[in-house]
Design a protein around this motif. Structure first.
Motif, PDB file in Angstrom:
ATOM      1  N   CYS A 188       0.784  -1.240   0.000  1.00  0.00           N
ATOM      2  CA  CYS A 188       0.000   0.000   0.000  1.00  0.00           C
ATOM      3  C   CYS A 188       0.816   1.289   0.000  1.00  0.00           C
ATOM      4  CB  CYS A 188      -0.920   0.009   1.220  1.00  0.00           C
ATOM      5  SG  CYS A 188      -2.007  -1.426   1.343  1.00  0.00           S
ATOM      6  N   GLY A 189       2.150   1.197   0.053  1.00  0.00           N
ATOM      7  CA  GLY A 189       2.969   2.384   0.255  1.00  0.00           C
ATOM      8  C   GLY A 189       2.753   3.504  -0.739  1.00  0.00           C
ATOM      9  N   ALA A 190       2.784   3.209  -2.025  1.00  0.00           N
ATOM     10  CA  ALA A 190       2.678   4.255  -3.050  1.00  0.00           C
ATOM     11  C   ALA A 190       1.311   4.933  -3.020  1.00  0.00           C
ATOM     12  CB  ALA A 190       2.935   3.653  -4.429  1.00  0.00           C
ATOM     13  N   GLU A 191       0.242   4.147  -2.869  1.00  0.00           N
ATOM     14  CA  GLU A 191      -1.103   4.718  -2.855  1.00  0.00           C
ATOM     15  C   GLU A 191      -1.357   5.506  -1.575  1.00  0.00           C
ATOM     16  OE1 GLU A 191      -3.314   4.753  -5.364  1.00  0.00           O
ATOM     17  OE2 GLU A 191      -1.662   3.873  -6.506  1.00  0.00           O
ATOM     18  N   LEU A 192      -0.786   5.040  -0.461  1.00  0.00           N
ATOM     19  CA  LEU A 192      -0.944   5.769   0.797  1.00  0.00           C
ATOM     20  C   LEU A 192      -0.274   7.130   0.699  1.00  0.00           C
ATOM     21  CD1 LEU A 192      -2.174   4.969   3.661  1.00  0.00           C
ATOM     22  CD2 LEU A 192       0.203   4.884   4.421  1.00  0.00           C
ATOM     23  N   GLU A 193       0.885   7.181   0.058  1.00  0.00           N
ATOM     24  CA  GLU A 193       1.576   8.461  -0.121  1.00  0.00           C
ATOM     25  C   GLU A 193       0.761   9.414  -0.994  1.00  0.00           C
ATOM     26  OE1 GLU A 193       5.662  10.307  -2.064  1.00  0.00           O
ATOM     27  OE2 GLU A 193       5.571   8.174  -1.579  1.00  0.00           O
ATOM     28  N   LYS A 194       0.157   8.902  -2.061  1.00  0.00           N
ATOM     29  CA  LYS A 194      -0.673   9.751  -2.927  1.00  0.00           C
ATOM     30  C   LYS A 194      -1.820  10.377  -2.144  1.00  0.00           C
ATOM     31  CE  LYS A 194       0.213   7.320  -7.293  1.00  0.00           C
ATOM     32  NZ  LYS A 194      -0.387   6.477  -8.364  1.00  0.00           N
ATOM     33  N   ALA A 196      -1.869  10.869   1.163  1.00  0.00           N
ATOM     34  CA  ALA A 196      -1.305  11.776   2.160  1.00  0.00           C
ATOM     35  C   ALA A 196      -0.956  13.133   1.568  1.00  0.00           C
ATOM     36  CB  ALA A 196      -0.067  11.144   2.793  1.00  0.00           C
ATOM     37  N   LEU A 197      -0.496  13.141   0.337  1.00  0.00           N
ATOM     38  CA  LEU A 197      -0.105  14.400  -0.306  1.00  0.00           C
ATOM     39  C   LEU A 197      -1.294  15.314  -0.572  1.00  0.00           C
ATOM     40  CD1 LEU A 197       2.583  13.025  -2.792  1.00  0.00           C
ATOM     41  CD2 LEU A 197       2.994  14.531  -0.840  1.00  0.00           C
ATOM     42  N   LYS A 198      -2.508  14.777  -0.492  1.00  0.00           N
ATOM     43  CA  LYS A 198      -3.718  15.571  -0.703  1.00  0.00           C
ATOM     44  C   LYS A 198      -4.265  16.157   0.599  1.00  0.00           C
ATOM     45  CE  LYS A 198      -5.172  12.785  -4.691  1.00  0.00           C
ATOM     46  NZ  LYS A 198      -6.194  11.841  -5.222  1.00  0.00           N
ATOM     47  N   TYR A 235      -6.345  12.525   5.493  1.00  0.00           N
ATOM     48  CA  TYR A 235      -5.782  12.842   6.811  1.00  0.00           C
ATOM     49  C   TYR A 235      -5.188  11.591   7.448  1.00  0.00           C
ATOM     50  CZ  TYR A 235      -5.370  14.185  11.699  1.00  0.00           C
ATOM     51  OH  TYR A 235      -4.877  14.421  12.956  1.00  0.00           O
ATOM     52  N   THR A 236      -5.933  10.485   7.402  1.00  0.00           N
ATOM     53  CA  THR A 236      -5.473   9.245   8.031  1.00  0.00           C
ATOM     54  C   THR A 236      -4.171   8.762   7.396  1.00  0.00           C
ATOM     55  OG1 THR A 236      -7.777   8.654   8.487  1.00  0.00           O
ATOM     56  CG2 THR A 236      -6.136   6.888   8.639  1.00  0.00           C
ATOM     57  N   ALA A 237      -4.078   8.843   6.079  1.00  0.00           N
ATOM     58  CA  ALA A 237      -2.852   8.445   5.380  1.00  0.00           C
ATOM     59  C   ALA A 237      -1.687   9.345   5.786  1.00  0.00           C
ATOM     60  CB  ALA A 237      -3.065   8.510   3.872  1.00  0.00           C
ATOM     61  N   ALA A 238      -1.939  10.648   5.839  1.00  0.00           N
ATOM     62  CA  ALA A 238      -0.890  11.593   6.215  1.00  0.00           C
ATOM     63  C   ALA A 238      -0.464  11.396   7.665  1.00  0.00           C
ATOM     64  CB  ALA A 238      -1.377  13.020   5.997  1.00  0.00           C
ATOM     65  N   PHE A 239      -1.420  11.065   8.523  1.00  0.00           N
ATOM     66  CA  PHE A 239      -1.107  10.822   9.939  1.00  0.00           C
ATOM     67  C   PHE A 239      -0.186   9.618  10.071  1.00  0.00           C
ATOM     68  CE2 PHE A 239      -1.653   8.887  14.052  1.00  0.00           C
ATOM     69  CZ  PHE A 239      -1.665   9.956  14.925  1.00  0.00           C
ATOM     70  N   CYS A 240      -0.496   8.556   9.353  1.00  0.00           N
ATOM     71  CA  CYS A 240       0.335   7.344   9.398  1.00  0.00           C
ATOM     72  C   CYS A 240       1.766   7.644   8.968  1.00  0.00           C
ATOM     73  CB  CYS A 240      -0.286   6.267   8.502  1.00  0.00           C
ATOM     74  SG  CYS A 240       0.696   4.744   8.374  1.00  0.00           S
ATOM     75  N   ILE A 241       1.916   8.331   7.870  1.00  0.00           N
ATOM     76  CA  ILE A 241       3.263   8.611   7.351  1.00  0.00           C
ATOM     77  C   ILE A 241       4.014   9.565   8.277  1.00  0.00           C
ATOM     78  CG2 ILE A 241       4.522   9.752   5.460  1.00  0.00           C
ATOM     79  CD1 ILE A 241       2.410   8.536   3.562  1.00  0.00           C
ATOM     80  N   ASN A 273       9.369   6.651   0.218  1.00  0.00           N
ATOM     81  CA  ASN A 273       8.354   7.681   0.436  1.00  0.00           C
ATOM     82  C   ASN A 273       8.983   9.072   0.306  1.00  0.00           C
ATOM     83  OD1 ASN A 273       6.916   9.644   2.427  1.00  0.00           O
ATOM     84  ND2 ASN A 273       5.415   8.029   2.062  1.00  0.00           N
ATOM     85  N   THR A 274       8.453   9.885  -0.593  1.00  0.00           N
ATOM     86  CA  THR A 274       9.077  11.188  -0.871  1.00  0.00           C
ATOM     87  C   THR A 274       8.906  12.173   0.281  1.00  0.00           C
ATOM     88  OG1 THR A 274       7.077  11.969  -2.014  1.00  0.00           O
ATOM     89  CG2 THR A 274       8.786  10.931  -3.360  1.00  0.00           C
ATOM     90  N   ILE A 275       7.848  12.023   1.077  1.00  0.00           N
ATOM     91  CA  ILE A 275       7.628  12.925   2.222  1.00  0.00           C
ATOM     92  C   ILE A 275       8.758  12.750   3.230  1.00  0.00           C
ATOM     93  CG2 ILE A 275       6.082  13.506   4.131  1.00  0.00           C
ATOM     94  CD1 ILE A 275       3.764  12.414   2.337  1.00  0.00           C
TER      95      ILE A 275
END
Length: 314
Positions: A188-194, A196-198, A235-241, A273-275
């Motif tokens: 799920c890494g790539a999709e989670l990052e996408k 999170a970036l939103k 938000y949840t994706a960004a919180f995880c990262i 992960n680019t973040i």
């Protein structure tokens, strides 16, 4: 002979690579192991089966335009980490194949570790092969490992001293578990990052560390609460990262405070992960593998094979 074959059969990916010592380039072929929708990874018996089914076709593709007489040595990941007792059945597929190829070609076979391969790939892809002769801090952060080591390069490999680790969940496991909660496809890494970036909301996290070691199981529970409380997937994706990023940052700071300033290298699939990458490049001037060399790969194994051969035979 100038070609060096690397094979890596991890719990996620079947991978083969050739390092050309004359052109100093790598070609590689790899394929994710098939995981049924909704599942988190594979049992070892299934991983062994799928590696056995996939490896021969990847090797055929890798060498279709190659003079195999130019292969001087073969290297394979035989275990997850270069420590006593480190074992995972899936690596036996790559190792056994490497032994067969080396016997057929009458060339040496070197047993290496998956972790050393990740570190080697990071140094190669970042153009930092000078660290093969230096001391540095290396993180290996993936679905199977979340660990920091003090690496002492010896020219053809590394001695590794444990510096920190996760006490429960691995970072990649947290990413995949949260990703599946959000309906994403494993891994799920790539999709989670996408996602999170939103995100546009501010995020505050408080990592849990015990000394330099970390605990990451909390992020899974917190993300479950966010979803139940109606927080957005973004938000949840960004919180995880951010939770993982902040945890790794605190671990890095504590280790450097304890062991002194040194170069920092981040390897493993999570570190694509680019973040996280952008944050740590700015703060630590850290070394990262390019994305294709950050996830599981045999490129680092092929490079280590060359270095081992060069040390022994020249």
């Amino acid at each position: 002979m100038s070609l060096f074959l690397g094979i890596d059969t991890s719990n996620y990916t079947t991978s083969v690579a050739l390092y050309d010592s004359e052109s100093k380039t790598v070609i590689q072929r790899k394929k994710l192991l098939p995981v049924k929708e909704g599942q988190l990874g594979l049992r070892q018996s299934d991983a062994v089966f799928h590696h056995t089914a996939q490896l021969h076709s990847l090797f055929e593709e890798l060498v279709k335009d190659v003079d195999t007489k130019q292969i001087a040595a073969v290297g394979a990941s035989s275990r997850p980490r270069p420590v006593d007792g480190s074992y995972m059945p899936c690596f036996s597929v790559g190792l056994n194949t490497a032994k067969i190829i080396s016997a057929a070609l009458k060339v040496p076979c070197f047993e290496l570790s998956h972790q050393e391969g990740h570190i080697s790939a990071a140094l190669f892809s970042a153009g930092k092969e000078d660290l093969f002769d230096k001391k540095f801090l290396a993180f290996h952060v993936s679905g199977g490992t979340t660990e920091a080591v003090i690496a002492e390069g010896n020219g053809c490999g590394f001695s590794l001293e444990a510096a920190a680790k996760t006490l429960d969940l691995n970072a990649g496991q947290a990413v995949d578990r949260v990703g599946l909660m959000l309906g994403l496809k494993f891994p799920c890494g790539a999709e989670l990052e996408k996602l999170a970036l939103k995100n546009t909301e501010k995020i505050k996290v408080k990592p849990t560390l015990k000394g330099c070691d970390c605990c990451l199981s909390g992020v899974e529970n917190l993300c479950q609460k966010h979803i139940k409380n109606g927080k957005s997937p973004e938000y949840t994706a960004a919180f995880c990262i951010e939770y993982i990023r902040r945890t790794l940052e605190e671990m890095t700071d504590k280790i450097l405070a304890e062991h002194g300033k040194m170069p920092v290298v981040y390897a493993g699939g999570v570190m694509s992960n680019t973040i996280i990458n952008n944050s740590f490049t700015e703060k630590y001037n850290a070394v990262f593998a390019m994305p294709e060399y950050s996830s599981d790969n045999a490129a680092g194994t092929a490079l280590l094979c060359y270095r081992k051969y060069n040390n022994v035979h020249t």
